[in-house]
Design a protein around this motif. Sequence first.
Motif, short mmCIF file in Angstrom:
data_model
loop_
_atom_site.label_atom_id
_atom_site.label_comp_id
_atom_site.label_asym_id
_atom_site.label_seq_id
_atom_site.Cartn_x
_atom_site.Cartn_y
_atom_site.Cartn_z
N VAL A 48 0.84 -1.19 0.00
CA VAL A 48 0.00 0.00 0.00
C VAL A 48 0.88 1.25 0.00
O VAL A 48 1.86 1.33 0.73
CB VAL A 48 -0.93 0.00 1.24
CG1 VAL A 48 -1.75 1.26 1.31
CG2 VAL A 48 -1.84 -1.22 1.21
N SER A 49 0.50 2.21 -0.84
CA SER A 49 1.19 3.49 -0.92
C SER A 49 0.13 4.58 -0.93
O SER A 49 -0.87 4.43 -1.63
CB SER A 49 2.03 3.54 -2.19
OG SER A 49 2.65 4.78 -2.33
N PRO A 50 0.26 5.67 -0.19
CA PRO A 50 1.41 6.03 0.63
C PRO A 50 1.55 5.13 1.86
O PRO A 50 0.61 4.43 2.23
CB PRO A 50 1.11 7.47 1.04
CG PRO A 50 -0.38 7.56 1.06
CD PRO A 50 -0.84 6.64 -0.04
N CYS A 51 2.72 5.20 2.45
CA CYS A 51 3.03 4.41 3.63
C CYS A 51 3.41 5.38 4.75
O CYS A 51 4.34 6.16 4.57
CB CYS A 51 4.18 3.46 3.32
SG CYS A 51 4.59 2.32 4.65
N PRO A 52 2.71 5.38 5.86
CA PRO A 52 1.54 4.57 6.19
C PRO A 52 0.32 5.02 5.40
O PRO A 52 0.25 6.16 4.93
CB PRO A 52 1.35 4.81 7.69
CG PRO A 52 1.91 6.16 7.94
CD PRO A 52 3.05 6.31 6.95
N PRO A 53 -0.68 4.10 5.26
CA PRO A 53 -1.89 4.45 4.53
C PRO A 53 -2.65 5.59 5.21
O PRO A 53 -2.63 5.70 6.43
CB PRO A 53 -2.72 3.17 4.54
CG PRO A 53 -2.05 2.23 5.46
CD PRO A 53 -0.70 2.76 5.79
N THR A 54 -3.28 6.43 4.38
CA THR A 54 -4.02 7.56 4.92
C THR A 54 -5.48 7.49 4.50
O THR A 54 -5.80 7.04 3.40
CB THR A 54 -3.43 8.90 4.45
OG1 THR A 54 -3.42 8.92 3.03
CG2 THR A 54 -2.02 9.10 4.97
N GLY A 55 -6.35 7.94 5.41
CA GLY A 55 -7.78 8.05 5.10
C GLY A 55 -8.06 9.47 4.66
O GLY A 55 -7.19 10.32 4.63
N GLY A 56 -9.29 9.75 4.33
CA GLY A 56 -9.66 11.09 3.93
C GLY A 56 -9.97 11.23 2.47
O GLY A 56 -10.22 12.33 1.98
N GLY A 57 -9.93 10.14 1.72
CA GLY A 57 -10.37 10.17 0.33
C GLY A 57 -9.30 10.42 -0.71
O GLY A 57 -9.59 10.38 -1.89
N ALA A 58 -8.06 10.68 -0.30
CA ALA A 58 -6.99 10.87 -1.29
C ALA A 58 -6.66 9.53 -1.93
O ALA A 58 -6.63 8.50 -1.26
CB ALA A 58 -5.75 11.46 -0.63
N ALA A 59 -6.44 9.53 -3.23
CA ALA A 59 -6.14 8.29 -3.94
C ALA A 59 -4.74 7.81 -3.60
O ALA A 59 -3.78 8.57 -3.65
CB ALA A 59 -6.28 8.50 -5.44
N GLY A 60 -4.66 6.56 -3.25
CA GLY A 60 -3.39 5.88 -3.03
C GLY A 60 -3.28 4.76 -4.05
O GLY A 60 -4.04 4.69 -5.02
N THR A 61 -2.34 3.85 -3.81
CA THR A 61 -2.10 2.74 -4.72
C THR A 61 -2.01 1.44 -3.95
O THR A 61 -1.40 1.39 -2.87
CB THR A 61 -0.78 2.96 -5.48
OG1 THR A 61 -0.85 4.21 -6.16
CG2 THR A 61 -0.53 1.86 -6.48
N ALA A 62 -2.62 0.40 -4.51
CA ALA A 62 -2.48 -0.96 -4.00
C ALA A 62 -1.72 -1.76 -5.05
O ALA A 62 -2.20 -1.93 -6.16
CB ALA A 62 -3.84 -1.58 -3.73
N GLY A 63 -0.52 -2.19 -4.70
CA GLY A 63 0.25 -3.07 -5.57
C GLY A 63 0.00 -4.51 -5.14
O GLY A 63 -0.04 -4.80 -3.95
N VAL A 64 -0.21 -5.40 -6.10
CA VAL A 64 -0.50 -6.80 -5.79
C VAL A 64 0.46 -7.68 -6.59
O VAL A 64 0.53 -7.58 -7.81
CB VAL A 64 -1.96 -7.16 -6.15
CG1 VAL A 64 -2.23 -8.63 -5.84
CG2 VAL A 64 -2.94 -6.26 -5.40
#
Length: 140
Positions: A48-64
């Motif tokens: 998960v990015s950003p690290c640490p994960p943040t709430g609040g609706g900003a788009a992050g990334t999930a790498g699998v």
Amino acid sequence: MLLAAAALTGCTATANPDANGGSSAESDLDADCRATKSDAGLEVTLTVSPCPPTGGGAAGTAGVEVKDAEGKAVPGAKVEINPEMPNMKMKGGNQTARPKGDGYEAKLVLGMPGDWRITVTVVPAAGEKSTTAFNLTAKD
């Protein structure tokens, strides 16, 4: 019991998702915001990015990353992530991951800080469907 195992393995657990829909306030992610679990003969690693994960609706990334029993990358799979807040009965909506390098990548939007479960579903081109769930805590 799983929490103790996760602590002993550096927060990387190998288990099936909680069939009862239970939630844990304990994050499965290690210090690099990665966790690995296995199901149906596949090893699934979520980053998960950003690290640490943040709430609040900003788009992050999930790498699998998806690997088979021999440790080889699994290309051509259909990979979906589904973030949800079990304690709030709130779902984030499925996201289809796109191939990227030897793995897959999807947008990850956590609508608010708190405890989240990210369910990763992998349907390989050949073989059995895999479903794994990762607990994480989003910060402000």
